[in-house]
Design a protein around this motif. Structure first.
Motif, PDB file in Angstrom:
ATOM      1  N   ASP A  66     -10.599  -5.484  -0.252  1.00 35.85           N
ATOM      2  CA  ASP A  66     -10.122  -5.497  -1.631  1.00 35.85           C
ATOM      3  C   ASP A  66     -11.235  -5.389  -2.669  1.00 35.85           C
ATOM      4  O   ASP A  66     -10.998  -5.556  -3.870  1.00 35.85           O
ATOM      5  CB  ASP A  66      -9.256  -6.730  -1.902  1.00 35.85           C
ATOM      6  CG  ASP A  66      -9.997  -8.043  -1.734  1.00 35.85           C
ATOM      7  OD1 ASP A  66     -11.243  -8.018  -1.577  1.00 35.85           O
ATOM      8  OD2 ASP A  66      -9.339  -9.095  -1.774  1.00 35.85           O
TER       9      ASP A  66
ATOM     10  N   THR B 119      -2.991  -1.045  -2.731  1.00 39.59           N
ATOM     11  CA  THR B 119      -3.750   0.203  -2.730  1.00 39.59           C
ATOM     12  C   THR B 119      -2.868   1.429  -2.904  1.00 39.59           C
ATOM     13  O   THR B 119      -1.796   1.517  -2.299  1.00 39.59           O
ATOM     14  CB  THR B 119      -4.483   0.388  -1.379  1.00 39.59           C
ATOM     15  OG1 THR B 119      -5.082  -0.830  -0.992  1.00 39.59           O
ATOM     16  CG2 THR B 119      -5.532   1.480  -1.460  1.00 39.59           C
TER      17      THR B 119
ATOM     18  N   HIS C 121       0.832  -1.201   0.000  1.00 44.12           N
ATOM     19  CA  HIS C 121       0.000   0.000   0.000  1.00 44.12           C
ATOM     20  C   HIS C 121       0.868   1.252   0.000  1.00 44.12           C
ATOM     21  O   HIS C 121       1.952   1.262   0.587  1.00 44.12           O
ATOM     22  CB  HIS C 121      -0.909   0.041   1.235  1.00 44.12           C
ATOM     23  CG  HIS C 121      -1.684  -1.225   1.456  1.00 44.12           C
ATOM     24  ND1 HIS C 121      -2.766  -1.566   0.694  1.00 44.12           N
ATOM     25  CD2 HIS C 121      -1.519  -2.224   2.361  1.00 44.12           C
ATOM     26  CE1 HIS C 121      -3.248  -2.731   1.106  1.00 44.12           C
ATOM     27  NE2 HIS C 121      -2.498  -3.145   2.116  1.00 44.12           N
TER      28      HIS C 121
ATOM     29  N   THR D 291     -12.438   0.262  -4.919  1.00 43.68           N
ATOM     30  CA  THR D 291     -11.527   0.994  -5.794  1.00 43.68           C
ATOM     31  C   THR D 291     -12.285   2.066  -6.559  1.00 43.68           C
ATOM     32  O   THR D 291     -13.488   1.949  -6.804  1.00 43.68           O
ATOM     33  CB  THR D 291     -10.800   0.052  -6.775  1.00 43.68           C
ATOM     34  OG1 THR D 291      -9.701   0.747  -7.394  1.00 43.68           O
ATOM     35  CG2 THR D 291     -11.727  -0.467  -7.871  1.00 43.68           C
TER      36      THR D 291
ATOM     37  N   ARG E 256      -5.598  -1.037  -6.515  1.00 37.32           N
ATOM     38  CA  ARG E 256      -6.794  -0.251  -6.227  1.00 37.32           C
ATOM     39  C   ARG E 256      -6.404   1.186  -5.874  1.00 37.32           C
ATOM     40  O   ARG E 256      -5.370   1.410  -5.248  1.00 37.32           O
ATOM     41  CB  ARG E 256      -7.582  -0.886  -5.073  1.00 37.32           C
ATOM     42  CG  ARG E 256      -8.064  -2.297  -5.404  1.00 37.32           C
ATOM     43  CD  ARG E 256      -8.783  -2.974  -4.257  1.00 37.32           C
ATOM     44  NE  ARG E 256      -7.901  -3.251  -3.137  1.00 37.32           N
ATOM     45  CZ  ARG E 256      -7.978  -2.659  -1.957  1.00 37.32           C
ATOM     46  NH1 ARG E 256      -8.896  -1.721  -1.733  1.00 37.32           N
ATOM     47  NH2 ARG E 256      -7.158  -2.983  -0.985  1.00 37.32           N
TER      48      ARG E 256
END
Length: 233
Positions: free
Chosen positions: A215, A119, A71, A218, A160
């Protein structure tokens, strides 16, 4: 997790919550003293001190990462207020360009460094959604970021990309902007917000951790303002 803007406020608190949950962090900030203190508290696997609006330095940072990350969160940057009557066009252009360039640059330079399903998470605001004197540049950036994030979610997939739009958050930045008006602002929000308290960094950090862990999320913008937008002017 890489946290850009980790020296204080939302970025620092998010890094703290990630560490408390057993995650590892890399801290990025432009204030060496704050970053050093954060590193003492959180024991990150790495730190980097630079201004994230320097896109050349931002590129080198991602190039130098020795391994993929899950991330990346960007909290760097602050609001820009300037009435048209006092407009410094060069300063206004810098503020707008830096905000969008930071978002685009993070996506561009991290695209080969974030694992699939990971992410990119950006933090913006809600204040610019209501027109007002001095709000032109901030309103334009506030309107642009959700559209930018939605498009990046398609281009970065399966990574995402999401945006947190925060209202007033009780951070050191808020304190520096409000000065001796801080306590009055806190009291006003406690009295008027539907949640009857002031939103703090821990609230935003908890949302950030949820967005990173879920998950299915997005391309979206997530408001966190304690109901501030529901109030009349």
């Amino acid at each position: 997790m890489v946290v850009i803007g980790a020296g204080a406020g939302i970025g620092l608190e998010t890094a703290r919550q990630v560490r408390a949950g057993g995650g590892q962090v890399i801290l990025v900030g432009r204030n060496p003293e704050r970053l050093e203190q954060a590193a003492r508290d959180l024991e990150p696997i790495g730190t980097a001190t630079f201004d994230a609006t320097d896109t050349d330095r931002l590129q080198r940072f991602f190039q130098d990462l020795s391994a993929p990350v899950d991330h990346v969160m960007v909290t760097a940057g602050g609001p820009f207020y300037m009435p048209l009557a006092n407009m410094d066009l060069a300063a206004a252009r810098r503020a707008f360009d830096e905000r969008l360039a930071l978002t685009l640059g993070t996506a561009l330079y991290s695209r080969d460094k974030v694992r699939a399903g990971g992410t990119l998470l950006f933090v913006g605001g809600t204040g610019g959604r209501r027109p007002g004197v001095g709000m032109a540049v901030m309103s334009a950036a506030t309107a642009a970021l959700p559209a930018l994030v939605a498009n990046l979610a398609l281009e970065m997939a399966p990574v995402r990309v999401n945006l947190i739009a925060a209202g007033f958050v009780d951070t050191p930045l808020s304190a520096s902007l409000l000065g001796d008006q801080l306590e009055a602002r806190r009291a006003e929000l406690r009295a008027r917000l539907p949640i009857r308290r002031v939103v703090g960094p821990a609230d935003v950090a908890a949302l950030a951790v949820h967005i990173m862990c879920n998950d299915a999320l997005t391309g979206a913008t997530y408001d966190i303002d304690g109901g501030q937008q529901l109030l009349p002017h």
